[in-house]
Design a protein around this motif. Structure first.
Motif, PDB file in Angstrom:
ATOM      1  N   GLY A 375      87.305  62.010  76.815  1.00 13.95           N
ATOM      2  CA  GLY A 375      87.502  63.306  76.183  1.00 13.95           C
ATOM      3  C   GLY A 375      88.936  63.778  76.236  1.00 13.95           C
ATOM      4  O   GLY A 375      89.244  64.889  75.807  1.00 13.95           O
ATOM      5  N   GLN A 376      89.834  62.937  76.725  1.00 18.50           N
ATOM      6  CA  GLN A 376      91.252  63.276  76.840  1.00 18.50           C
ATOM      7  C   GLN A 376      92.067  62.441  75.854  1.00 18.50           C
ATOM      8  O   GLN A 376      91.716  61.298  75.558  1.00 18.50           O
ATOM      9  N   SER A 377      93.196  63.010  75.377  1.00 16.71           N
ATOM     10  CA  SER A 377      94.035  62.274  74.423  1.00 16.71           C
ATOM     11  C   SER A 377      94.571  60.985  75.023  1.00 16.71           C
ATOM     12  O   SER A 377      94.886  60.037  74.302  1.00 16.71           O
ATOM     13  N   SER A 378      94.658  60.938  76.351  1.00 18.37           N
ATOM     14  CA  SER A 378      95.137  59.731  77.026  1.00 18.37           C
ATOM     15  C   SER A 378      94.073  58.640  77.099  1.00 18.37           C
ATOM     16  O   SER A 378      94.342  57.542  77.576  1.00 18.37           O
ATOM     17  N   GLY A 379      92.862  58.940  76.608  1.00 20.64           N
ATOM     18  CA  GLY A 379      91.768  57.975  76.683  1.00 20.64           C
ATOM     19  C   GLY A 379      91.463  57.282  75.367  1.00 20.64           C
ATOM     20  O   GLY A 379      90.403  56.661  75.225  1.00 20.64           O
ATOM     21  N   GLY A 380      92.388  57.361  74.396  1.00 23.89           N
ATOM     22  CA  GLY A 380      92.153  56.782  73.084  1.00 23.89           C
ATOM     23  C   GLY A 380      91.901  55.280  73.113  1.00 23.89           C
ATOM     24  O   GLY A 380      92.453  54.556  73.936  1.00 23.89           O
ATOM     25  N   ILE A 381      91.036  54.806  72.211  1.00 25.02           N
ATOM     26  CA  ILE A 381      90.695  53.387  72.117  1.00 25.02           C
ATOM     27  C   ILE A 381      90.744  52.978  70.649  1.00 25.02           C
ATOM     28  O   ILE A 381      90.176  53.663  69.788  1.00 25.02           O
ATOM     29  N   THR A 382      91.399  51.854  70.353  1.00 16.53           N
ATOM     30  CA  THR A 382      91.486  51.341  68.990  1.00 16.53           C
ATOM     31  C   THR A 382      90.655  50.064  68.869  1.00 16.53           C
ATOM     32  O   THR A 382      90.804  49.148  69.680  1.00 16.53           O
ATOM     33  N   PHE A 383      89.774  50.034  67.855  1.00 20.25           N
ATOM     34  CA  PHE A 383      88.781  48.970  67.694  1.00 20.25           C
ATOM     35  C   PHE A 383      89.022  48.144  66.436  1.00 20.25           C
ATOM     36  O   PHE A 383      89.680  48.587  65.493  1.00 20.25           O
ATOM     37  N   GLU A 384      88.406  46.978  66.450  1.00 18.02           N
ATOM     38  CA  GLU A 384      88.257  46.147  65.242  1.00 18.02           C
ATOM     39  C   GLU A 384      86.792  45.757  65.135  1.00 18.02           C
ATOM     40  O   GLU A 384      86.172  45.323  66.124  1.00 18.02           O
TER      41      GLU A 384
END
Length: 390
Positions: A375-384
């Motif tokens: 829930g934090q901006s530092s926890g972003g995840i980028t997927f394929e």
């Protein structure tokens, strides 16, 4: 028979249009706003995979990058709050995926470079010293337009193939920019504004394809977009402030409630508005504007919190959710439009799905969970996600 609000609105829109248009309306009725139906890819799996993604049969996911961590073996630290993105083909058979950072301080944009086999071959910063970089859009000449989403936000043009700062394109307006789509046929750009009083804009370059100067206009809607009878006319506005703050323009243009994603494909500009959960289609050649999805027109619709959009090789529209149950939904083209869930993220309830974009060959879909499971901006995840895209 129980008639709830959504059914009433849908019948009112369609019935009223039919009465007003006569027999000729029924040809247009076949392209009424999308209704829930089965996905062409089948149902999602009943449980998520190891990456927390529920997928249709035949598809798989992988995590490419996490905010605050080095990307693969590149040594480059991925940015926080990943947002809008796009893919760009490279001459060596590889491609680049760009990703904005929607931080109020230190935003900008980064890029992932892939080789021809889809392996990560590099990662780097393409824009710095900007803020609240939300969505944006690719250009036909191979640059990434990164949009700042705040009152004095501007658009920055970046080279996605190398580390670079980017150049501001002030002629594209000063407002809470969300996304931009380029129409290479009409040689114009279309822009959304993320504000309850936002406008839908178009920009005509003075000398195509240079974006240093040109004419900025805001749209006025005439007719009924639910019945497919609406058209857009355009009012010239200044690039120095939002159209809604220009008294001579505001009264002659139409407010769109929370403009979000914007994408051009096959002669049509698609865009979304989150305030009323609508997906729109504008055909520049005819001036026509229609609503192709409205969650108030169908009870139990799977798509809410409409946000970023992209289009696949088959013409399917993929819409990412900001809210709802964190899905990417599909809207099929043709006379019988269907809306259905395609994938869902589990455990990301305090996040939003951002940046959907297909690889140049159409076989891989990229997107991010802006705040991940924390829930934090530092926890972003980028997927394929890869698989048998039609």
């Amino acid at each position: 028979m129980r008639l709830d609000r959504r059914d009433f609105l849908r019948l009112s829109a369609l019935g009223g249009g039919a009465l007003g248009m006569g027999p000729g309306f029924w040809k247009g009725a076949y392209a009424a706003p999308a209704q829930p139906g089965p996905s062409p890819y089948g149902a999602m799996s009943g449980s998520p995979d190891a990456n927390g993604v529920r997928l249709p049969a035949g598809f798989s996911s992988r995590i490419l990058a996490r905010s605050g961590r080095a990307v693969a073996s590149t040594g480059y630290t991925w940015h926080s709050a990943p947002d809008g993105g796009a893919c760009f083909a490279l001459s060596d058979g590889g491609w680049v995926y760009t990703s904005n950072s929607e931080l109020s301080s230190g935003g900008g944009a980064s890029a992932l470079r892939f080789d021809g086999a889809g392996a990560i071959a590099g990662a780097y910063r393409i824009l710095s010293s900007t803020r609240s970089n939300c969505a944006g859009g690719p250009t036909p000449w191979g640059t990434w337009l990164s949009c700042e989403e705040y009152g004095s936000g501007r658009v920055w043009e970046c080279d996605p193939t190398r580390s670079s700062q980017g150049l501001v394109r002030g002629a594209l307006g000063t407002f809470a920019h969300e996304a931009v789509a380029v129409d290479p046929d009409g040689r114009r750009l279309y822009l959304t504004e993320d504000s309850t009083s936002g406008r839908f804009y178009r920009f005509t370059p003075s000398a195509w394809p240079s974006l240093t100067a040109g004419t900025l206009e805001a749209a006025k809607v005439t007719g009924d977009p639910l019945a497919g009878t609406a058209t857009l006319t355009w009012v010239v506005c200044a690039a120095s402030s939002p159209a809604s703050s220009q008294s001579s323009v505001a009264s002659r243009t139409t407010a769109f409630n929370g403009g979000e994603g914007c994408w051009f494909d096959s002669g049509v500009v698609y865009f979304t508005t989150k305030g009323d959960n609508r997906v729109w289609a504008h055909t520049p050649a005819s001036g026509r504007l229609e609503v192709i999805y409205d969650d108030n027109l169908s009870s139990g619709s799977p798509l809410t919190g409409v946000d970023n959009v992209t289009v696949s090789r088959s013409g399917d529209l993929f819409v990412a959710e900001d809210g709802g149950n964190l899905e990417v939904c599909i809207i099929t083209p043709g006379p019988s439009r269907v809306v259905a869930p395609f994938i869902r993220l589990e455990g990301h309830s305090s996040s939003e799905i951002t940046g959907p974009a297909f690889s140049p060959d159409g076989r891989r879909l990229y997107f991010s969970s802006q705040r991940g499971t924390t829930g934090q901006s530092s926890g972003g995840i980028t997927f394929e996600v890869s698989g048998p895209f039609r």
